[in-house]
Design a protein around this motif. Structure first.
Motif, PDB file in Angstrom:
ATOM      1  N   ARG A  28     -53.413 -10.839 -71.312  1.00 36.35           N
ATOM      2  CA  ARG A  28     -52.987 -10.067 -70.168  1.00 36.35           C
ATOM      3  C   ARG A  28     -51.471 -10.174 -70.021  1.00 36.35           C
ATOM      4  O   ARG A  28     -50.972 -10.642 -69.003  1.00 36.35           O
ATOM      5  N   PHE A  31     -47.070  -5.229 -69.447  1.00 36.12           N
ATOM      6  CA  PHE A  31     -47.227  -4.038 -70.253  1.00 36.12           C
ATOM      7  C   PHE A  31     -45.902  -3.588 -70.859  1.00 36.12           C
ATOM      8  O   PHE A  31     -45.892  -2.824 -71.797  1.00 36.12           O
ATOM      9  N   ASP A 373     -63.324  -6.821 -68.908  1.00 40.37           N
ATOM     10  CA  ASP A 373     -62.460  -5.646 -69.054  1.00 40.37           C
ATOM     11  C   ASP A 373     -63.182  -4.521 -69.785  1.00 40.37           C
ATOM     12  O   ASP A 373     -63.033  -3.340 -69.439  1.00 40.37           O
ATOM     13  N   VAL A 413     -57.755  -3.852 -61.096  1.00 44.73           N
ATOM     14  CA  VAL A 413     -56.566  -3.621 -61.923  1.00 44.73           C
ATOM     15  C   VAL A 413     -56.953  -2.864 -63.188  1.00 44.73           C
ATOM     16  O   VAL A 413     -56.291  -1.895 -63.587  1.00 44.73           O
ATOM     17  N   GLN A 414     -58.036  -3.290 -63.825  1.00 44.64           N
ATOM     18  CA  GLN A 414     -58.462  -2.672 -65.073  1.00 44.64           C
ATOM     19  C   GLN A 414     -58.869  -1.225 -64.865  1.00 44.64           C
ATOM     20  O   GLN A 414     -58.551  -0.344 -65.684  1.00 44.64           O
ATOM     21  N   THR A 417     -55.762   0.811 -64.423  1.00 41.30           N
ATOM     22  CA  THR A 417     -55.047   0.866 -65.691  1.00 41.30           C
ATOM     23  C   THR A 417     -55.702   1.863 -66.636  1.00 41.30           C
ATOM     24  O   THR A 417     -55.009   2.595 -67.357  1.00 41.30           O
ATOM     25  N   CYS A 418     -57.030   1.910 -66.641  1.00 34.12           N
ATOM     26  CA  CYS A 418     -57.730   2.902 -67.460  1.00 34.12           C
ATOM     27  C   CYS A 418     -57.371   4.318 -67.016  1.00 34.12           C
ATOM     28  O   CYS A 418     -57.146   5.201 -67.851  1.00 34.12           O
ATOM     29  N   GLY A 421     -53.948   5.226 -68.148  1.00 34.39           N
ATOM     30  CA  GLY A 421     -53.846   5.396 -69.590  1.00 34.39           C
ATOM     31  C   GLY A 421     -54.533   6.641 -70.107  1.00 34.39           C
ATOM     32  O   GLY A 421     -54.468   6.927 -71.305  1.00 34.39           O
ATOM     33  N   ARG A 453     -49.657  -5.565 -59.275  1.00 36.56           N
ATOM     34  CA  ARG A 453     -49.903  -5.792 -60.699  1.00 36.56           C
ATOM     35  C   ARG A 453     -49.823  -4.493 -61.489  1.00 36.56           C
ATOM     36  O   ARG A 453     -49.200  -4.414 -62.557  1.00 36.56           O
ATOM     37  N   VAL A 454     -50.468  -3.468 -60.973  1.00 35.08           N
ATOM     38  CA  VAL A 454     -50.531  -2.203 -61.701  1.00 35.08           C
ATOM     39  C   VAL A 454     -49.139  -1.567 -61.798  1.00 35.08           C
ATOM     40  O   VAL A 454     -48.758  -1.040 -62.843  1.00 35.08           O
ATOM     41  N   ASP A 457     -46.809  -3.737 -64.165  1.00 37.02           N
ATOM     42  CA  ASP A 457     -47.204  -3.782 -65.567  1.00 37.02           C
ATOM     43  C   ASP A 457     -47.459  -2.383 -66.118  1.00 37.02           C
ATOM     44  O   ASP A 457     -46.699  -1.881 -66.923  1.00 37.02           O
ATOM     45  N   ALA A 458     -48.540  -1.762 -65.683  1.00 37.43           N
ATOM     46  CA  ALA A 458     -48.975  -0.509 -66.303  1.00 37.43           C
ATOM     47  C   ALA A 458     -47.993   0.634 -66.074  1.00 37.43           C
ATOM     48  O   ALA A 458     -47.645   1.362 -67.003  1.00 37.43           O
TER      49      ALA A 458
END
Length: 657
Positions: A28, A31, A373, A413-414, A417-418, A421, A453-454, A457-458
C-alpha cells in the motif's frame, strides 16, 4: 525496468503495453511513485508504432507533439511512453483536465511547473471541446517552453488542426499485432521457443482487426493460463484456455445455476467467484456469511449427513488444490459467474455490498489485505461494468462512515480507488469526491480519513492540483490527517505551494486558513531554490500573498499561536543571505498593515526575534544580527532609523549555542 534509468529507445523497435495483474503493487505505497513505475513499465513493453520516431524527435526539439491516430492504434500509450522518456529529477508526470474542479485553465501559466511532463488526452473530445482546447494551445505551449517542460496532446482522430499547429502533428499507426503479442508474452516470461512456433489459436486470434488492448489482454490471459496450468501443458494449451476465457459463457453459467436449486450451493458459487483463489476455510465461512446476509434459513440436516466441501465444490466446477486454495477449473470462469448473478439477480446487489463489508472484517490468517482488496475490486468492477458509478460511490461513503475497523476504512479506500482508476467513470468519482470535501455537512465516522487517503494517493498520482484543492477543503474543516497530507503534497512541488499560497490570500483568510498557512508557508520552503535558481520568496506575487497571510496572522491570532512559526522563520533568515532580508521585509510589511495595532505588531515581532536568539541553531550571536536588522527595517517602516551595533559576544541576549 522500474527505476528512472534504463535502456534508451532511440529508433525503430518495440513499444506497446498493457498492465498485467502481476505488475500491480501488492503493498500500500503512495500512488505517486507507483504512477512513475507504471510509466516505466509501459516504456518497457510497448512496441514502437509507425510514427513513434518522428514523434520522439518533435517532442525533443520543440517540447510539444500532437498525436493523431485511429482508436486502438496505441496512441495514448505512445503518449505516456514519450513523456516517460523525458523523466528528470525535476517536474512530475500528470494529465491535464482543465474543465474539472481544481484544475487551472490551459492558458494559465501556473498550469505548468518546471520540468513537468504533461499529457492532454483529447482523443474522445467532442468538436466543441476540441475547438476550445485548440484556442489555448499556443499559451500552453509558451508556458511549456518557458518551464523546460514537455507536452503531448492526443487529438480526436481526424479532428481539425490549424496550420500553425500542423507541424506538431504526428500520426500514429497500429504496429504489427503479432509483434505486440510476442512482446507481451516475452515480458510475461513465456519462453521464446514456445510463442515463436505457429499456433492455430493465435493465428485465428490475430487474423481479426482488433484494438491493441485486446491483444495485450489476450497475452495476459495466456500468462495466467500458464501459471494455473498443470505440469506438462504447453503453449498450445495455454492459448486455447485463454481463447476459451474470452468466449461468451453466459449460457454455460446460466445452465449451471439452473441446476443448483439449493441456496447453499449458490452461495458457495458466488463466494468462489468473488474470492477466487482464497483458502477453502475462507470460502466456507464467507459462503455461510452470505446465507445469513440474505436471510436464508440454516441447513437443518445433522452435521455429519451434510455434503462435505470437496463434494460441493465439484458440483460447481471448482476444487481446492494441494495448497488448500479454491479455484474454478476454467480460466476466468469466476468473471462469468459474477456477471450472471449481477445481471440476473438484481435484488442480490445490495446484499453483496453488505456481505463484502462483513467479509473484509473477518479475522483469519487466510484473510489477507490482498484478498480483501481483491474482493472489493471485484464488487466494484460489477458496479462500474454496468454504469452504476454513483451507487458505488454511495456504497464507499456508507462503508467509510460506519466502519468499526481499519479493514472497513480500507475497503472504502479501495472502492473509490477502483472508481478513480476506471477510464469511463473516473471523472464522476473525482467530482463526487470534490463534493464531499467542500460540503458543509459533517462527514461521518472515518470517512474523512478515507477521503484524505484517496486524495493524497490515488488522485495526487496524476492530478496533483485536484488533490491539493480537495485536501485544502478537508484541512479547513480540520479533519485528521488532511493538513499533514496537504503539507506533504506541496512539499513535492513549488508550483503547488505557490498555487496554495495564492488561494489562501485571495480573500480575508479564516482562522482555519491561517492554520494551513503557518504549516505550508514556511520560510525554508520559500527560500529553497528550484531548478531555475530562483526561490518562491523572490517572486513578487508570492511575496504579496505571504504578506497578506502574515498580516492576518498578526492581526487575528494570539502571539503564543504564531510565535513558534515566527521563530522558525527568523532562524531561516539568518542563513538565507539576501533572501533572509526578503523574509524580514515580509514580516515588516505584514505588521505595517495592522493599522491601529501596527506598533503592537512591530513590538511583538521584535520580541519574537529576541526570543528566537536563544534557540537559533547557529548560535545567538548571529541571530542577534538578524534581530538588529529586523529592528532597522521596523524603524525605517516607522519613518525613523537606528544604527546597527553588533552585540558583544557576552551580550545579555544569550550565550553562544
Amino acid at each position: 525496468m522500474t527505476g528512472t534509468t534504463g535502456p534508451q529507445h532511440n529508433g525503430n523497435g518495440d513499444i506497446y503495453v498493457t498492465m498485467g495483474t502481476n505488475q500491480q503493487a501488492t503493498g500500500r505505497p503512495s500512488f505517486t511513485p507507483f504512477a512513475d513505475d507504471q510509466l516505466a513499465w509501459l516504456r518497457r513493453v510497448l512496441v514502437a508504432p509507425p510514427g513513434m520516431g518522428r514523434a520522439r524527435s518533435e517532442l525533443a526539439d520543440t517540447g510539444t507533439v500532437i498525436l493523431d491516430g485511429a482508436p486502438g492504434s496505441g496512441r495514448t500509450c505512445a503518449a505516456r511512453v514519450l513523456l516517460r522518456e523525458h523523466h528528470k529529477d525535476t517536474g512530475v508526470f500528470r494529465e491535464l483536465l482543465p474543465e474539472e474542479d481544481g484544475e487551472l485553465p490551459l492558458a494559465d501559466p501556473e498550469m505548468v511547473g518546471s520540468g513537468d511532463r504533461l499529457l492532454l488526452d483529447l482523443s474522445a473530445a467532442d468538436p466543441a471541446r476540441w475547438a476550445a482546447s485548440r484556442a489555448d494551445l499556443s499559451a500552453l505551449r509558451k508556458a511549456v517552453h518557458d518551464q523546460h517542460a514537455h507536452l503531448v496532446v492526443v487529438m480526436p482522430h481526424g479532428g481539425t488542426l490549424e496550420s500553425d499547429l500542423q507541424r506538431y502533428r504526428v500520426e500514429i499507426l497500429q504496429p504489427s499485432r503479432e509483434r505486440v503479442l510476442r512482446r507481451h508474452l516475452r515480458t510475461h516470461g513465456v519462453p521464446a521457443e514456445q510463442y515463436l512456433r505457429p499456433d492455430p489459436t493465435v493465428t485465428e486470434f490475430l487474423y481479426e482487426e482488433r484494438p491493441l488492448r485486446e491483444v495485450a489482454d489476450f497475452a495476459d490471459l495466456v500468462r495466467r493460463a500458464r501459471e494455473a496450468g498443470v505440469p506438462g501443458e504447453e503453449f498450445t494449451q495455454w492459448c486455447a484456455a485463454a481463447r476459451k476465457a474470452q468466449a461468451d459463457r453466459r449460457e454455460e453459467v446460466a445452465t449451471l445455476v439452473a441446476t443448483l436449486r439449493d441456496s447453499s450451493q449458490r452461495a458457495l458459487l458466488i463466494s468462489v467467484a468473488m474470492l477466487h483463489g482464497a483458502h477453502a476455510d475462507v470460502i466456507h465461512h464467507v459462503a455461510q456469511l452470505l446465507l445469513r446476509t440474505v436471510g436464508s434459513p440454516p441447513d437443518d440436516l445433522p452435521l455429519l449427513q451434510r455434503k462435505d466441501l470437496a463434494e460441493r465444490l465439484v458440483e460447481i466446477s471448482a476444487g481446492a488444490g494441494q495448497d488448500g486454495h479454491v479455484r474454478f477449473r476454467d480460466l476466468d470462469y469466476d468473471s462469468a459467474v459474477r456477471t450472471h448473478f449481477w445481471d440476473h439477480m438484481p435484488d442480490l446487489r445490495q446484499h453483496l455490498g453488505t456481505w463484502t463489508a462483513r467479509s473484509v472484517a473477518l479475522s483469519s490468517p487466510y484473510v489477507t489485505q490482498e484478498l480483501r482488496d481483491g474482493l472489493v475490486a471485484k464488487l466494484s468492477g460489477e458496479y462500474l461494468r454496468t454504469g452504476r458509478a454513483e451507487e458505488l460511490a454511495s456504497l464507499a461513503e456508507a462503508w467509510g462512515s460506519t466502519a468499526t475497523s481499519g479493514a472497513g476504512l480500507e475497503a472504502a479506500v479501495q472502492a473509490l480507488t477502483c472508481g478513480l482508476g476506471d477510464p469511463a467513470h473516473a471523472r464522476t468519482f473525482r467530482s463526487r469526491i470534490y463534493q464531499w470535501c467542500v460540503a458543509n455537512k459533517q462527514l461521518k465516522g472515518g470517512f474523512a480519513q478515507v477521503l484524505v487517503r484517496v486524495c493524497a494517493d490515488a488522485i495526487a498520482a496524476g492530478h496533483p492540483d485536484q488533490a491539493m484543492l480537495r485536501l485544502y477543503y478537508l484541512a479547513r474543516r480540520e479533519h485528521t490527517g488532511a493538513l499533514q497530507a496537504l503539507s506533504g503534497l506541496v512539499e513535492s512541488s513549488h508550483r503547488l505551494r505557490r498555487r496554495l499560497l495564492h488561494r489562501l490570500a485571495r480573500s480575508v483568510p479564516s482562522e482555519a486558513d491561517l492554520g494551513i498557512f503557518l504549516r505550508v508557508g514556511v520560510a525554508d520552503a520559500l527560500t529553497d531554490p528550484y531548478d531555475n535558481g530562483r526561490a518562491l520568496v523572490e517572486e513578487k506575487s508570492v511575496q504579496s500573498s505571504v504578506i497578506t497571510c502574515w498580516h492576518a496572522v498578526l492581526d487575528q491570532l494570539p502571539r503564543p499561536t504564531w510565535q513558534p512559526y515566527a521563530e522558525r522563520w527568523l532562524h531561516t533568515s539568518v542563513d538565507a543571505g539576501d533572501r533572509g532580508g526578503l523574509l524580514l521585509d515580509i514580516l515588516v510589511g505584514a505588521a505595517e498593515r495592522c493599522e491601529s495595532r501596527r506598533g503592537a505588531a512591530f513590538a511583538a515581532l521584535y520580541a519574537s526575534a529576541r526570543d528566537a536568539e536563544r534557540t537559533a541553531p547557529g548560535g545567538s550571536s548571529r541571530a542577534a544580527l538578524t534581530s538588529d536588522l529586523l529592528l532597522q527595517k521596523i524603524s525605517s517602516a516607522q519613518g525613523r532609523s537606528r544604527p546597527i551595533t553588533p552585540p558583544e559576544p557576552a551580550s545579555p541576549r544569550g550565550t553562544e549555542q
